[in-house]
Design a protein around this motif. Structure first.
Motif, PDB file in Angstrom:
ATOM      1  N   LEU A 109      22.732  -4.386 -23.286  1.00 29.15           N
ATOM      2  CA  LEU A 109      23.244  -5.371 -22.332  1.00 29.15           C
ATOM      3  C   LEU A 109      22.070  -6.216 -21.851  1.00 29.15           C
ATOM      4  CD1 LEU A 109      25.513  -3.079 -20.083  1.00 29.15           C
ATOM      5  CD2 LEU A 109      26.128  -4.262 -22.193  1.00 29.15           C
ATOM      6  N   VAL A 110      22.207  -7.533 -21.936  1.00 27.50           N
ATOM      7  CA  VAL A 110      21.167  -8.442 -21.460  1.00 27.50           C
ATOM      8  C   VAL A 110      21.787  -9.359 -20.407  1.00 27.50           C
ATOM      9  CG1 VAL A 110      19.414 -10.134 -22.070  1.00 27.50           C
ATOM     10  CG2 VAL A 110      20.093  -8.403 -23.748  1.00 27.50           C
ATOM     11  N   VAL A 111      21.176  -9.368 -19.219  1.00 24.58           N
ATOM     12  CA  VAL A 111      21.715 -10.143 -18.106  1.00 24.58           C
ATOM     13  C   VAL A 111      20.635 -11.070 -17.567  1.00 24.58           C
ATOM     14  CG1 VAL A 111      21.088  -8.444 -16.330  1.00 24.58           C
ATOM     15  CG2 VAL A 111      23.050  -9.957 -15.952  1.00 24.58           C
ATOM     16  N   GLY A 112      21.048 -12.209 -17.061  1.00 25.62           N
ATOM     17  CA  GLY A 112      20.081 -13.127 -16.466  1.00 25.62           C
ATOM     18  C   GLY A 112      20.759 -14.329 -15.841  1.00 25.62           C
ATOM     19  N   GLU A 113      19.978 -15.052 -15.037  1.00 22.51           N
ATOM     20  CA  GLU A 113      20.497 -16.258 -14.397  1.00 22.51           C
ATOM     21  C   GLU A 113      20.526 -17.416 -15.387  1.00 22.51           C
ATOM     22  OE1 GLU A 113      18.650 -17.239 -10.698  1.00 22.51           O
ATOM     23  OE2 GLU A 113      18.346 -15.152 -10.143  1.00 22.51           O
ATOM     24  N   ASN A 114      21.519 -18.266 -15.251  1.00 23.12           N
ATOM     25  CA  ASN A 114      21.636 -19.428 -16.140  1.00 23.12           C
ATOM     26  C   ASN A 114      20.353 -20.259 -16.133  1.00 23.12           C
ATOM     27  OD1 ASN A 114      24.279 -18.814 -16.862  1.00 23.12           O
ATOM     28  ND2 ASN A 114      25.156 -19.984 -15.165  1.00 23.12           N
ATOM     29  N   LYS A 115      19.781 -20.477 -14.942  1.00 20.80           N
ATOM     30  CA  LYS A 115      18.587 -21.305 -14.832  1.00 20.80           C
ATOM     31  C   LYS A 115      17.345 -20.600 -15.357  1.00 20.80           C
ATOM     32  CE  LYS A 115      17.512 -19.928 -10.059  1.00 20.80           C
ATOM     33  NZ  LYS A 115      17.334 -20.383  -8.672  1.00 20.80           N
ATOM     34  N   GLY A 116      17.458 -19.308 -15.647  1.00 19.36           N
ATOM     35  CA  GLY A 116      16.319 -18.538 -16.135  1.00 19.36           C
ATOM     36  C   GLY A 116      16.217 -18.463 -17.640  1.00 19.36           C
ATOM     37  N   GLY A 117      17.098 -19.168 -18.357  1.00 19.20           N
ATOM     38  CA  GLY A 117      16.996 -19.223 -19.809  1.00 19.20           C
ATOM     39  C   GLY A 117      17.708 -18.132 -20.563  1.00 19.20           C
TER      40      GLY A 117
END
Length: 343
Positions: A109-117
């Motif tokens: 599972l890979v999660v992150g903010e939209n603005k973080g690429g």
């Protein structure tokens, strides 16, 4: 309070029911502990020492915590969760590390903010995983799912480091830079200004926010007799600095510290091109706390020599804690502050 990426993971916690879970590069909240509401066991590896300290009081029988760039053992997990890093170049390393610790067919599972690429992960997933698909999209974040299909290659740090020669005012040094650590393969403007106006130092010196060891290497090139401590909050930076010191046959103590909290004893000098970012956010608190704590860590006659962006609020903090502001050099972007504790 959970960060937005953590909240997105938690609302998909049915994906990890009764799983043995590894969390990589987690953020400054208690998400690893919250996962135990669904997971069987949780291991968490932080590359940020501050985040590790936040979680440390909650370690227990089913919650194992580590700080560093890798796990000390070869444990295998049903699921690995990656928080997509601020530095995109670090993502492939984290994916490789995940593959090392996933069972065959295990879930990534890979999660992150939209603005973080985070969308870049689609092209960064190697061929020993299947194509990632978008599992969820909420709170300005994305969650991708993939599965390990083949054995991942072993990790050797030397495969993830770039080594290059760097000209400094003190002479040429070798820099070893691991993925995810700031480097331009040239002397950045702020550090160049700092090193061009470097005073003679003596005794015990602290390099705060050492990064890949550029300042440390230049300082020891000029004064190899110094007893130098190099501290950083980032595990990859600490590993990079150790490699740089070894490549130049220099000796220094290198270890993690959250600000100056873990530094040892008093210093005759502190030198730094200090950080001013916490994750994706710029913060002035780092600057203010660094000045205040520096005064406490300097011995009588100790010198404080740093470079900072002109827009950062150093002058007020220096005036408050050092009682005077001494700018020894400046240009249109940076100022070098050189202060001294009275004997």
């Amino acid at each position: 309070m959970l960060t937005n990426p953590s909240q997105l993971i938690l609302r998909n916690n049915d994906l990890i029911n009764d799983h043995n879970v590894l969390v990589l590069n987690y953020e400054g909240d208690l998400l690893p502990k919250k996962l135990l509401e669904s997971a069987k066991t949780v291991y968490a590896l932080s590359l940020d020492y501050h985040h590790h300290l936040i979680m440390s009081p909650h370690a227990g029988e089913n919650l194992t915590l580590h700080f560093g760039h890798s796990l000390p053992g070869d444990e295998q997990f049903d699921t690995v969760i990656i928080y997509y890093p601020k530095a995109k170049t670090l993502a492939p390393y984290l994916v490789n590390l995940a593959g090392q610790h996933l069972k065959q067919g295990g879930q990534l599972l890979v999660v992150g903010e939209n603005k973080g690429g985070i969308r870049s992960i689609v092209k960064q997933i190697p061929d020993y995983f299947d194509s990632p698909f978008k599992q969820d999209n909420a709170r300005h974040c994305l969650l991708y799912v993939s599965h390990l299909t083949e054995k991942a290659p072993s990790i050797n740090l030397s495969d993830w480091v770039s080594q290059y020669q760097l000209d400094t005012p003190q002479g040429e040094v070798t820099i070893c830079n691991l993925v995810g650590v700031f480097s331009e393969k040239r002397l950045d403007e702020g550090t160049k200004l700092l090193l061009s106006h470097l005073p003679k130092m003596s005794g015990r010196v602290l390099d705060f926010g050492c990064g890949a060891g550029v300042i440390a290497a230049a300082l020891l090139k000029a004064q190899p007799e110094l007893k130098l401590d190099c501290v950083d909050i980032n595990a990859m930076a600490i590993a990079s600095c150790k490699l740089t010191l070894a490549a130049n046959n220099f000796n220094a103590a290198t270890y993690p510290s959250d600000g100056l909290a873990q530094t040892k004893g008093l210093y005759d000098g502190i030198i730094s091109n200090p950080p001013f970012h916490d994750g994706l956010k710029s913060t002035t608190d780092i600057a203010k706390n660094f000045v205040k704590d520096s005064v406490k860590k300097l011995d009588k006659g100790g010198v404080w020599h740093i470079v900072a962006n002109r827009h950062l609020p150093y002058s007020d903090a220096i005036s408050t804690h050092f009682k005077q502001v001494n700018v020894s050099a400046e240009n249109n972007k940076y100022k070098v502050y050189s202060n001294k504790i009275k004997d």
